[in-house]
Motif scaffolding. Sequence first.
Motif, short mmCIF file in Angstrom:
data_model
loop_
_atom_site.label_atom_id
_atom_site.label_comp_id
_atom_site.label_asym_id
_atom_site.label_seq_id
_atom_site.Cartn_x
_atom_site.Cartn_y
_atom_site.Cartn_z
N LYS A 371 2.09 7.37 1.92
CA LYS A 371 1.63 6.74 3.16
C LYS A 371 1.79 5.22 3.07
CE LYS A 371 -2.29 6.45 6.30
NZ LYS A 371 -3.70 6.82 6.56
N LEU A 372 1.49 4.64 1.88
CA LEU A 372 1.63 3.20 1.70
C LEU A 372 3.08 2.77 1.88
CD1 LEU A 372 0.44 0.46 0.91
CD2 LEU A 372 0.80 1.07 -1.50
N VAL A 376 4.60 0.18 4.65
CA VAL A 376 5.43 -1.00 4.36
C VAL A 376 6.69 -0.98 5.21
CG1 VAL A 376 6.81 -2.14 2.59
CG2 VAL A 376 4.52 -1.30 2.03
N LEU A 377 7.32 0.19 5.31
CA LEU A 377 8.52 0.30 6.14
C LEU A 377 8.21 -0.02 7.59
CD1 LEU A 377 10.16 3.54 4.65
CD2 LEU A 377 10.89 1.16 4.32
N VAL A 378 7.06 0.48 8.07
CA VAL A 378 6.67 0.22 9.46
C VAL A 378 6.41 -1.26 9.67
CG1 VAL A 378 4.87 0.62 11.19
CG2 VAL A 378 5.78 2.54 9.87
N GLN A 379 5.71 -1.91 8.71
CA GLN A 379 5.43 -3.34 8.83
C GLN A 379 6.72 -4.16 8.84
OE1 GLN A 379 2.72 -4.29 5.66
NE2 GLN A 379 0.99 -3.23 6.62
N LYS A 381 9.64 -3.13 9.82
CA LYS A 381 10.30 -2.87 11.10
C LYS A 381 9.64 -3.67 12.22
CE LYS A 381 13.31 -0.66 13.61
NZ LYS A 381 14.76 -0.91 13.43
N ILE A 382 8.30 -3.74 12.18
CA ILE A 382 7.58 -4.52 13.19
C ILE A 382 7.95 -6.00 13.10
CG2 ILE A 382 5.27 -5.34 13.87
CD1 ILE A 382 4.21 -2.58 13.13
N ALA A 383 8.05 -6.52 11.85
CA ALA A 383 8.43 -7.93 11.68
C ALA A 383 9.82 -8.20 12.22
CB ALA A 383 8.36 -8.31 10.19
N GLU A 384 10.77 -7.27 11.97
CA GLU A 384 12.13 -7.44 12.48
C GLU A 384 12.15 -7.40 14.01
OE1 GLU A 384 16.24 -7.86 12.73
OE2 GLU A 384 14.81 -8.28 11.12
N LEU A 385 11.40 -6.47 14.59
CA LEU A 385 11.35 -6.38 16.05
C LEU A 385 10.70 -7.62 16.65
CD1 LEU A 385 10.32 -2.62 16.51
CD2 LEU A 385 12.54 -3.66 17.00
N THR A 386 9.68 -8.15 15.96
CA THR A 386 9.03 -9.37 16.43
C THR A 386 10.01 -10.55 16.44
OG1 THR A 386 6.91 -8.61 15.58
CG2 THR A 386 7.11 -10.96 16.04
N ARG A 387 10.80 -10.66 15.36
CA ARG A 387 11.79 -11.74 15.28
C ARG A 387 12.83 -11.60 16.39
NH1 ARG A 387 16.66 -12.56 13.62
NH2 ARG A 387 16.91 -10.40 12.96
N GLN A 388 13.31 -10.38 16.60
CA GLN A 388 14.29 -10.16 17.65
C GLN A 388 13.70 -10.45 19.02
OE1 GLN A 388 15.83 -6.20 17.25
NE2 GLN A 388 16.70 -6.57 15.20
#
Length: 435
Positions: A371-372, A376-379, A381-388
């Motif tokens: 789960k951890l 981490v993968l989700v976080q 991905k969220i950071a990449e989407l935020t940057r985009q």
Amino acid sequence: MTVTLNIGNRDIRLVSQRANHIDKYVYFSVPPGMIKDGLIMDMPAAAALLKEQFRVLTIPSGQVDVCLSGLSFVYRILTLPVFKDLKLRTAIEKATQKEINLPIEALYLDWQIISRNENEIQILVVGIARPVVDALLNTLKLAGLRLKTLELKALALIRAAGHLNALIVDCEPDAFEILVISDGIPVTIHRTSPKNEMSTLNDNLNQLIAEINRTIDYHNLNHHERQLTQRTPVMLSGSLCDDPPTRELIVASIGHSVEFFTPQITVPTDFPVSSFAANLGLLYQSRSGSNHQPAVFGHRAERRVGFLQARKRALSRPVNIKQLLVTSAIIGALILFIPVWILRLQALNESTNLKMKADNLSLELVTANQKLQQDVLVQNKIAELTRQTETLKKERLMMTGNGDLALILRTINYHLPLGAVLTNLSVKPEKIVLE
């Protein structure tokens, strides 16, 4: 008439059957300290209590079928090569001795053949301390009664359940017992006691739910081919289940679809089935040749576990003087130090429980680590989407007239000479080129 007794630490439950219907049923309390973990500590007092109850109920003295609850015992499922009958007993005893840290001579040991093929046989082995059985026999003799059959409460409940695969939860005020039945055989017998006398019913139920979940996880971890699923029936028994409010609270707490024991013989309308489920199992055994015998526990068995047979076999076995002295010394020590014996058996059971909890913890750690990693993968991905998203916002601002580029283009267009045409626009990080 058939008379059954379920002997526990706090009470004795009696059910008598006559002509395929329940004739009488009663449970009566025993004084504190009279019975401890299935061992009758005060035989004369217990005999007097039984004798008085039989007199009050006008039940004639005779044979009784008995199951013991609250008992520390040992059980194993062994797989052995095929032996001739004469050598099978010796092989079972040697294999059992390797599995347990107790002297085999101190037990009445019996077994049931679960299955066999050309090369192997699978055997359920159960052992009870000799002083426990001997004390029961002496007590019944003082009461003018004879023991017909003797078995564990867990085995009686399995017979009464009527399912080849199920999870049985026996709810008593002083203990909860969890049984996992697979193909009619008890693969797990787990007993837990309330944390302390001050704990509330809700506290004890929370403890029970945790133990049930641990038992299910442990079984599924070690039996991949026979998993416990949501479709596996969860059957409830015990005196707590005969109290409607408590019964509803237990059902709500477990969170699984549950069933209650259904009598296979005629019973009174007010008969508390949950409290006397083990007695019903004893009655089914005594009626093994009738149509009311459920097709469970021993449907493939060539013989059944019976401690009277085990006692008779042990006492009739020829021994030399050295063996006799050693065995007598062991049994004498057990009688003198029975509390230590009980603690030893309980320690073995607790070791099994701790191993089960350790396996469950390992499984939980693996799950948590997975789960951890997913988190981490989700976080990321969220950071990449935020940057985009931020980049798109800046570009949108520039193109909708709210950014610097739009302002520059409007200024340039305003200052172009009359008749001039913009033919090309190139935007780079360090400059803007217009033609």
